[in-house]
Design a protein around this motif. Sequence first.
Motif, short mmCIF file in Angstrom:
data_model
loop_
_atom_site.label_atom_id
_atom_site.label_comp_id
_atom_site.label_asym_id
_atom_site.label_seq_id
_atom_site.Cartn_x
_atom_site.Cartn_y
_atom_site.Cartn_z
N SER A 497 0.92 -1.28 -0.15
CA SER A 497 0.01 -0.03 -0.18
C SER A 497 0.86 1.08 0.23
N GLY A 498 1.96 1.19 0.72
CA GLY A 498 2.87 2.29 0.89
C GLY A 498 3.39 2.67 -0.66
N GLY A 499 3.82 1.47 -1.19
CA GLY A 499 4.43 1.47 -2.46
C GLY A 499 3.34 2.22 -3.57
N MET A 500 2.27 1.86 -3.39
CA MET A 500 1.47 2.61 -4.50
C MET A 500 1.25 4.25 -4.06
N GLY A 501 1.59 4.60 -2.87
CA GLY A 501 1.55 6.14 -2.68
C GLY A 501 2.79 6.60 -3.46
N GLU A 502 3.97 5.85 -3.34
CA GLU A 502 5.01 6.17 -3.84
C GLU A 502 5.01 6.42 -5.19
N LEU A 503 4.20 5.45 -6.02
CA LEU A 503 3.92 5.72 -7.25
C LEU A 503 3.15 6.93 -7.70
N GLY A 504 2.37 7.30 -6.76
CA GLY A 504 1.45 8.61 -7.01
C GLY A 504 2.48 9.73 -6.71
N LEU A 505 3.73 9.62 -5.68
CA LEU A 505 4.37 10.79 -5.60
C LEU A 505 5.60 10.80 -6.96
N GLY A 506 5.57 10.03 -7.67
CA GLY A 506 6.58 9.88 -8.99
C GLY A 506 7.76 9.07 -8.36
N SER A 507 7.76 8.61 -7.27
CA SER A 507 8.98 7.79 -6.71
C SER A 507 8.99 6.34 -7.08
N HIS A 508 9.32 6.07 -8.47
CA HIS A 508 9.00 4.77 -9.00
C HIS A 508 10.00 3.89 -8.46
N GLU A 509 11.29 4.27 -8.29
CA GLU A 509 12.26 3.30 -8.18
C GLU A 509 12.16 2.96 -6.56
N ARG A 510 11.78 3.82 -5.68
CA ARG A 510 11.47 3.61 -4.53
C ARG A 510 10.21 2.60 -4.23
N ALA A 511 9.19 2.75 -5.05
CA ALA A 511 8.00 1.80 -4.88
C ALA A 511 8.28 0.71 -5.26
N LEU A 512 9.41 0.54 -6.49
CA LEU A 512 9.72 -0.91 -7.07
C LEU A 512 10.57 -1.59 -5.75
N GLU A 513 11.26 -0.87 -5.10
CA GLU A 513 11.98 -1.70 -3.88
C GLU A 513 11.26 -1.95 -2.88
N MET A 514 10.11 -1.39 -2.68
CA MET A 514 9.04 -1.83 -1.41
C MET A 514 8.27 -2.99 -2.03
N PHE A 515 7.89 -3.02 -3.39
CA PHE A 515 7.14 -4.08 -3.98
C PHE A 515 8.01 -5.25 -3.88
N GLU A 516 9.23 -5.07 -4.05
CA GLU A 516 10.20 -6.46 -4.27
C GLU A 516 10.66 -7.01 -2.83
N ARG A 517 10.57 -5.92 -1.88
CA ARG A 517 10.82 -6.15 -0.31
C ARG A 517 9.51 -7.21 -0.02
N ALA A 518 8.42 -6.76 -0.51
CA ALA A 518 7.29 -7.58 0.07
C ALA A 518 7.37 -8.87 -0.77
N ALA A 519 7.49 -8.79 -1.97
CA ALA A 519 7.77 -10.17 -2.67
C ALA A 519 8.61 -11.22 -1.88
N GLY A 520 9.57 -10.86 -1.46
CA GLY A 520 10.79 -11.52 -0.87
C GLY A 520 10.01 -12.19 0.43
N ILE A 521 9.35 -11.36 1.02
CA ILE A 521 8.78 -11.77 2.41
C ILE A 521 7.72 -13.03 2.11
N PHE A 522 6.87 -12.75 1.24
CA PHE A 522 5.93 -13.47 0.66
C PHE A 522 6.36 -14.84 0.18
N GLU A 523 7.50 -14.75 -0.58
CA GLU A 523 8.14 -15.96 -0.96
C GLU A 523 8.83 -16.67 -0.01
N ALA A 524 9.45 -16.03 0.84
CA ALA A 524 10.01 -16.80 2.35
C ALA A 524 8.96 -17.43 2.99
N ARG A 525 7.88 -16.98 3.02
CA ARG A 525 6.68 -17.37 3.86
C ARG A 525 5.92 -18.37 3.20
#
Length: 709
Positions: A497-525
Motif C-alpha cells: 500500500s505504501g508503494g502505491m503511494g510512492e508511485l503517486g508521488l513519482g518515486s517509482h524506484e522507491r516503489a519498486l524496492e518496496m514491492f520487491e521487498r514484499a515479494a521476498g517476504i511472501f516468497e520466504a513465507r
Amino acid sequence: MRGDERSGRNDVSGTVHGPAVQAGAVYGGIHIEGAAGPGDGRAPWQLPPSVPITDREAEQGALERHRERAEREGHAALVAVSGLGGVGKTAVTLAWLHSLRPRFPGGQLYADLGAQSPAGPAGPDEVLSRFLRALGVPAAQVPATIAERAALYRSLTAERRLVVLLDDAATAAQVRPLLPGGRSVTAVTSRWRMPGLTVDGCYALHLEPLGPEAAVELLAAVLADDRVATQPREARALVELCAGLPLAVRVAGARLAARPRRRLTTMVRALSEEHDRLEALAIDGDHNVGAALDLSYQGLPSGVARLYRLLGLHPGREFGAAVASAALAADATELLETLHDANLLIDAGEDRYRFHDLVRLHAAAKAEADESAADRATALRRIADHYLATATRAEEIVDPQHRTMPRDYGPVVTAEFPETPEGALDWLERELPNLMAVIRRARPAGFPEVAWQLADALWPLFLRRKFYEQWRAAHAEGLAAAEELGDERAACRMLTSGGMGELGLGSHERALEMFERAAGIFEARGDALGYARTLNYRGLAHQRLGRLDGAAELYARAAEALPACGDRRAGALARLNLADVALGRGLPEEAAGDADAAYTALLEAGDTYNAARAATLLGRAHLDRGLLDEAESRLSGALATLRGMAAGYETARALESLARLAERRGQPGLALGRYREALDLYAAAGRADSADARAVRTRVERLERAAPD
C-alpha cells in the motif's frame, strides 16, 4: 496501467458530485464572476466569533491603516500579528476582520495552522484542500500536488474580495502557499515574529500584554457585576498576578463569575500562594497563568476534572464530542459544556472543541499528576480505538472489499457521519490530522498494532483524495510498527500500500524496492497468492519507469499465477494491464485479446468499474486496427458507465479515445469538444501534467490552429 488487489489501480480519481469549475492548461487569467465559488453559489464565512477586547484600539487602527494603504496602492493586504500565547492575538485580529465583512463580500476563510500542536503544524497542502472545497471545488476535483492546489486557489480568489485568517502559524514557508490572489486581506497570527513575510509586503504587529487599566476593564467585562468597582485595589492586584495576559484574566474572571459572593481578595490570595508550583507552565518565567488555570481546575466537579485530565492526553489539535466520551468511557456531553463554560475549552464549531495550547499543557500535567500510569494508558488506548473503529467504519462504506486483515479494538464510542462514500471520506479528511497524530503516538505508547491498522484504514482516503505526503508518513510508521511486532503480513501490507503511494508521488524506484521487498517476504513465507499479487505491483513500477518489456513479463506471470491461486479478479486486472502495455508497444491485436478476456472476467466478478476500463482499452485497440464502428460501441458503453461512477480520470481516457475516433471520421468540431472535456477531467483528477494530458493538449492546439476563424 494500474493494478491493485483492492481496486485494480494505483491512481484513481475520486467521485465527482455536483457542478465544478475545472481547469486544464491555463494561459492568461482565470476570472470567476460573483462573490461565491463555483460550487453551491454561497460564499464561505468561516471566521470564529469574536470576543470582547479592551484597549486594542491603537493596534486595530494600525491594521486598518495598512489595509487602506494597500487598497489605495492596488494590492492585497497582508498582516502578521505576533505575541505571547494568551496575549489576545486571535481576539484582536478577529475583531478587526469581522469589521471588514461589508467591504469583503467574497467570504472569509479560516485555518488553525497548529504551530503548537503535538501532532506538528498543519501542512499547506491539507489547508489548501480545505480552502478549495470551501470555495466550491468538489473534493474529488482538488488537485493532487501542492503546486496545483496553490495555483487553483490563487485563480479562484483572483477576483474575490476575501478575508483569510491563518491562525497560529509556525513559519513563513507554511503561510506563503496559502496567500490568496487578488486584493484580499490575509491576517496571520503566530507566537513568533515572521520577518520572512516582509518580502511579501507584510505589516508586522507585535502584541504586548494589557496594561493594568485595560486588564482591569477586561476583568470587569468578564465578571459583569460591581466587584471590580467596589474592590479596585484587589482587582488591580489580581490582573497583575495574571501578567496582563487576556487568557489568564478571562480564566480567573470566569472562576469568580461562577461565585458571585466571593471577594476578589480570595482569588488574589490563592494566586499568590500557588503560582510558585507551576514551573512547567511558566511563560518566559511567569508562573501566574498556570496558577489561574490551576484554580479553575480545582473548582471543577470531580467528573468534569477527570474529563479535563483525560482530554489532555489527546494527541491532536481538535476533537469532537465522541472522542471525549471515548476517553471517559461514558457520555461526556454535559461535562464538555461545563468545561466550555469555565473557559477551559474553545468551541471550534460543529460539536468540536480544542484547548488553548497553555490549557492543553495544564491538562496534560494534571493527567500526569492525578491519574495513574495504567489509567492514562487505558484512556489513551480508548481514544486510539475510537479513531481506529470510526476509520474502519468509514473504510467499509467507501471500499467494502478493502479490509482483509483484522483490526484490534474493543467496544468503543464511534463518531457519527453521513453513511455515504462522500460523507465517510469527508470524515476521514477532517480527522486526518488527528488520525496521523494517533499513528505517530501508537508505537511509543505501547500499542503498535494501531499504527499499521489505522494506516491501512486510511487507504480509501489516500487513494481518492491524494494526500500523498500523509500516505507516505502513515505507511512508514505503520511499517515500523509491523516490524516491531514481527507481523510479516502487516509489513507486506504496509509495503504494498505504501508503494502505491510512492508511485503517486513519482518515486517509482522507491516503489519498486518496496514491492520487491514484499515479494521476498511472501516468497520466504510460502505465500503464493501474496507473491503473485506483487507481480502486478512490480509490473506497475516497471511500466512507470518505461521498462515495458519487464512490465509485460511480470503482468503475464501475474495473469497466469493469480487465477491458479484462487484470485480470478486480480488475474483479470493483470490481463487489463497487459492490454495497456500492448497498446503502448503498438500491438493492437494482442491488446484486443487481453482486453476482451479481462472485460469478461471482470464482469463475472461484479467489478463494473474495471470492466469499463477494459472496455475502453478494447475500444482503443479496435480504433488502432481501423475498426471504427466496433471502437465506438465499446468506447460509448465505457463512457456511460464511467460517467455514472463519476470516475474522472478514466472518463477522460474514454473521451480522449472518442475524440480520436471523431478525428478519424472527419469531425474536428466534435473531436475538439471531447478533447477539451478530457483535459478538464485530467486537471480535476490532478493529472494535468501527465503524459496523457500533454498528448491531448497537443491535439487541442493542433485542431484550434486548423479551425477557421
